[in-house]
Scaffold this motif. Sequence first.
Motif, PDB file in Angstrom:
ATOM      1  N   LYS A  88       0.840  -1.194   0.000  1.00  0.00           N
ATOM      2  CA  LYS A  88       0.000   0.000   0.000  1.00  0.00           C
ATOM      3  C   LYS A  88       0.875   1.243   0.000  1.00  0.00           C
ATOM      4  CE  LYS A  88      -0.831  -0.422   4.951  1.00  0.00           C
ATOM      5  NZ  LYS A  88      -1.865  -0.601   5.964  1.00  0.00           N
ATOM      6  N   VAL A  89       0.293   2.306  -0.533  1.00  0.00           N
ATOM      7  CA  VAL A  89       0.920   3.623  -0.503  1.00  0.00           C
ATOM      8  C   VAL A  89       0.371   4.328   0.732  1.00  0.00           C
ATOM      9  CG1 VAL A  89       1.125   5.853  -1.663  1.00  0.00           C
ATOM     10  CG2 VAL A  89       1.055   3.759  -3.019  1.00  0.00           C
ATOM     11  N   LYS A  90       1.268   4.802   1.578  1.00  0.00           N
ATOM     12  CA  LYS A  90       0.877   5.562   2.766  1.00  0.00           C
ATOM     13  C   LYS A  90       1.405   6.980   2.591  1.00  0.00           C
ATOM     14  CE  LYS A  90       1.495   5.870   7.764  1.00  0.00           C
ATOM     15  NZ  LYS A  90       2.160   5.289   8.942  1.00  0.00           N
ATOM     16  N   VAL A  91       0.502   7.958   2.663  1.00  0.00           N
ATOM     17  CA  VAL A  91       0.893   9.355   2.501  1.00  0.00           C
ATOM     18  C   VAL A  91       0.429  10.132   3.727  1.00  0.00           C
ATOM     19  CG1 VAL A  91       0.801  11.404   1.040  1.00  0.00           C
ATOM     20  CG2 VAL A  91       0.559   9.144   0.004  1.00  0.00           C
ATOM     21  N   THR A  92       1.361  10.872   4.318  1.00  0.00           N
ATOM     22  CA  THR A  92       1.039  11.743   5.448  1.00  0.00           C
ATOM     23  C   THR A  92       1.156  13.180   4.964  1.00  0.00           C
ATOM     24  OG1 THR A  92       1.943  10.106   6.979  1.00  0.00           O
ATOM     25  CG2 THR A  92       1.595  12.333   7.828  1.00  0.00           C
ATOM     26  N   PHE A  93       0.043  13.907   5.005  1.00  0.00           N
ATOM     27  CA  PHE A  93      -0.005  15.300   4.552  1.00  0.00           C
ATOM     28  C   PHE A  93       0.124  16.228   5.751  1.00  0.00           C
ATOM     29  CE2 PHE A  93      -2.428  12.919   1.380  1.00  0.00           C
ATOM     30  CZ  PHE A  93      -1.843  13.369   0.205  1.00  0.00           C
ATOM     31  N   THR A  94       1.066  17.191   5.660  1.00  0.00           N
ATOM     32  CA  THR A  94       1.244  18.187   6.717  1.00  0.00           C
ATOM     33  C   THR A  94       1.232  19.579   6.093  1.00  0.00           C
ATOM     34  OG1 THR A  94       3.657  17.951   6.563  1.00  0.00           O
ATOM     35  CG2 THR A  94       2.529  16.634   8.250  1.00  0.00           C
TER      36      THR A  94
ATOM     37  N   PRO B 103      -0.072  17.822  10.982  1.00  0.00           N
ATOM     38  CA  PRO B 103      -0.952  17.051  10.097  1.00  0.00           C
ATOM     39  C   PRO B 103      -2.148  17.884   9.646  1.00  0.00           C
ATOM     40  CG  PRO B 103      -0.340  15.746  11.999  1.00  0.00           C
ATOM     41  CD  PRO B 103       0.141  17.148  12.266  1.00  0.00           C
ATOM     42  N   ILE B 104      -2.533  17.729   8.394  1.00  0.00           N
ATOM     43  CA  ILE B 104      -3.694  18.444   7.869  1.00  0.00           C
ATOM     44  C   ILE B 104      -4.946  17.819   8.469  1.00  0.00           C
ATOM     45  CG2 ILE B 104      -5.042  18.965   5.791  1.00  0.00           C
ATOM     46  CD1 ILE B 104      -2.392  19.168   4.266  1.00  0.00           C
ATOM     47  N   ALA B 105      -5.740  18.629   9.136  1.00  0.00           N
ATOM     48  CA  ALA B 105      -6.908  18.129   9.865  1.00  0.00           C
ATOM     49  C   ALA B 105      -8.138  17.932   8.972  1.00  0.00           C
ATOM     50  CB  ALA B 105      -7.252  19.081  11.010  1.00  0.00           C
ATOM     51  N   ASP B 106      -8.154  18.554   7.788  1.00  0.00           N
ATOM     52  CA  ASP B 106      -9.314  18.470   6.896  1.00  0.00           C
ATOM     53  C   ASP B 106      -9.502  17.041   6.399  1.00  0.00           C
ATOM     54  OD1 ASP B 106     -11.276  18.701   4.961  1.00  0.00           O
ATOM     55  OD2 ASP B 106     -10.232  20.231   3.782  1.00  0.00           O
ATOM     56  N   LYS B 107     -10.516  16.353   6.897  1.00  0.00           N
ATOM     57  CA  LYS B 107     -10.758  14.956   6.543  1.00  0.00           C
ATOM     58  C   LYS B 107     -11.145  14.785   5.078  1.00  0.00           C
ATOM     59  CE  LYS B 107     -12.055  13.421  11.153  1.00  0.00           C
ATOM     60  NZ  LYS B 107     -11.072  12.400  11.413  1.00  0.00           N
TER      61      LYS B 107
ATOM     62  N   GLY C 287      -4.296  13.506   8.802  1.00  0.00           N
ATOM     63  CA  GLY C 287      -3.457  13.756   7.638  1.00  0.00           C
ATOM     64  C   GLY C 287      -2.935  12.517   6.936  1.00  0.00           C
ATOM     65  N   VAL C 288      -3.368  11.313   7.352  1.00  0.00           N
ATOM     66  CA  VAL C 288      -2.819  10.071   6.794  1.00  0.00           C
ATOM     67  C   VAL C 288      -3.818   9.405   5.852  1.00  0.00           C
ATOM     68  CG1 VAL C 288      -1.934   7.764   7.349  1.00  0.00           C
ATOM     69  CG2 VAL C 288      -1.378   9.709   8.823  1.00  0.00           C
ATOM     70  N   LEU C 289      -3.300   9.014   4.681  1.00  0.00           N
ATOM     71  CA  LEU C 289      -4.072   8.264   3.688  1.00  0.00           C
ATOM     72  C   LEU C 289      -3.324   6.978   3.385  1.00  0.00           C
ATOM     73  CD1 LEU C 289      -6.268   8.030   1.402  1.00  0.00           C
ATOM     74  CD2 LEU C 289      -4.583   9.145  -0.077  1.00  0.00           C
TER      75      LEU C 289
ATOM     76  N   CYS D  71      -6.338  24.543   3.106  1.00  0.00           N
ATOM     77  CA  CYS D  71      -4.959  24.292   3.546  1.00  0.00           C
ATOM     78  C   CYS D  71      -4.173  25.586   3.741  1.00  0.00           C
ATOM     79  CB  CYS D  71      -4.222  23.420   2.535  1.00  0.00           C
ATOM     80  SG  CYS D  71      -4.839  21.740   2.417  1.00  0.00           S
ATOM     81  N   LYS D  72      -3.137  25.473   4.552  1.00  0.00           N
ATOM     82  CA  LYS D  72      -2.233  26.597   4.749  1.00  0.00           C
ATOM     83  C   LYS D  72      -1.360  26.779   3.506  1.00  0.00           C
ATOM     84  CE  LYS D  72      -2.275  26.107   9.736  1.00  0.00           C
ATOM     85  NZ  LYS D  72      -1.501  25.837  10.950  1.00  0.00           N
ATOM     86  N   ARG D  73      -0.490  27.774   3.526  1.00  0.00           N
ATOM     87  CA  ARG D  73       0.295  28.150   2.343  1.00  0.00           C
ATOM     88  C   ARG D  73       1.275  27.068   1.886  1.00  0.00           C
ATOM     89  NH1 ARG D  73       3.822  33.686   1.495  1.00  0.00           N
ATOM     90  NH2 ARG D  73       4.472  33.180  -0.604  1.00  0.00           N
ATOM     91  N   TYR D  74       1.880  26.335   2.809  1.00  0.00           N
ATOM     92  CA  TYR D  74       2.875  25.316   2.465  1.00  0.00           C
ATOM     93  C   TYR D  74       2.393  23.942   2.918  1.00  0.00           C
ATOM     94  CZ  TYR D  74       5.799  29.405   1.829  1.00  0.00           C
ATOM     95  OH  TYR D  74       6.287  30.616   1.398  1.00  0.00           O
ATOM     96  N   ILE D  75       2.613  22.963   2.049  1.00  0.00           N
ATOM     97  CA  ILE D  75       2.235  21.593   2.400  1.00  0.00           C
ATOM     98  C   ILE D  75       3.383  20.646   2.060  1.00  0.00           C
ATOM     99  CG2 ILE D  75      -0.248  21.969   2.108  1.00  0.00           C
ATOM    100  CD1 ILE D  75      -0.045  20.460  -0.542  1.00  0.00           C
ATOM    101  N   LYS D  76       3.364  19.504   2.727  1.00  0.00           N
ATOM    102  CA  LYS D  76       4.306  18.427   2.458  1.00  0.00           C
ATOM    103  C   LYS D  76       3.517  17.123   2.383  1.00  0.00           C
ATOM    104  CE  LYS D  76       8.317  20.152   5.043  1.00  0.00           C
ATOM    105  NZ  LYS D  76       9.288  19.775   6.099  1.00  0.00           N
ATOM    106  N   ALA D  77       4.037  16.190   1.595  1.00  0.00           N
ATOM    107  CA  ALA D  77       3.466  14.849   1.528  1.00  0.00           C
ATOM    108  C   ALA D  77       4.599  13.856   1.769  1.00  0.00           C
ATOM    109  CB  ALA D  77       2.821  14.601   0.171  1.00  0.00           C
ATOM    110  N   LYS D  78       4.511  13.125   2.864  1.00  0.00           N
ATOM    111  CA  LYS D  78       5.486  12.072   3.145  1.00  0.00           C
ATOM    112  C   LYS D  78       4.938  10.794   2.514  1.00  0.00           C
ATOM    113  CE  LYS D  78       7.829   9.574   6.834  1.00  0.00           C
ATOM    114  NZ  LYS D  78       7.967   9.428   8.285  1.00  0.00           N
TER     115      LYS D  78
END
Length: 136
Positions: A45-51, A62-66, A77-79, A100-107
Amino acid sequence: MKRELLQNVKVTPYTSEDVIAREGFLSAVLGVLVGKPTGTPTGMKVKVTFTESDEESGSYTPIADKKLVLDHTIDEGVLELETDAAGSQLVNIDLDMVGCKRYIKAKVEMVCTGDSSPSCTATCAFVLGDPEQMPI
């Protein structure tokens, strides 16, 4: 012929946890090309954590928007998306970044299960769309 895609998206190769300045863009697609695994995993599986952060070098949370990810609900923030255990699959993750805020990251992580020590890599691209001003 209408060419809405041309001059209205910004595409960039993406390395896990790079900073994306999303200001001026309302949506995005994170493309993940799953590689061929080593070993013989029974599942992947692909696991992505958005912050997100207000500052590029600030503290990311973590991005709280479900509903960040269209067609999927994320938690803290986890998919996680199941992929073919054979690999070589393209996964497109559609994002609605309005809140979302101005800057985001995806792990981006690959999770392999089964076999003795399977592993897999992924290559990513980030496409920003729905610009506030067109053309870009």
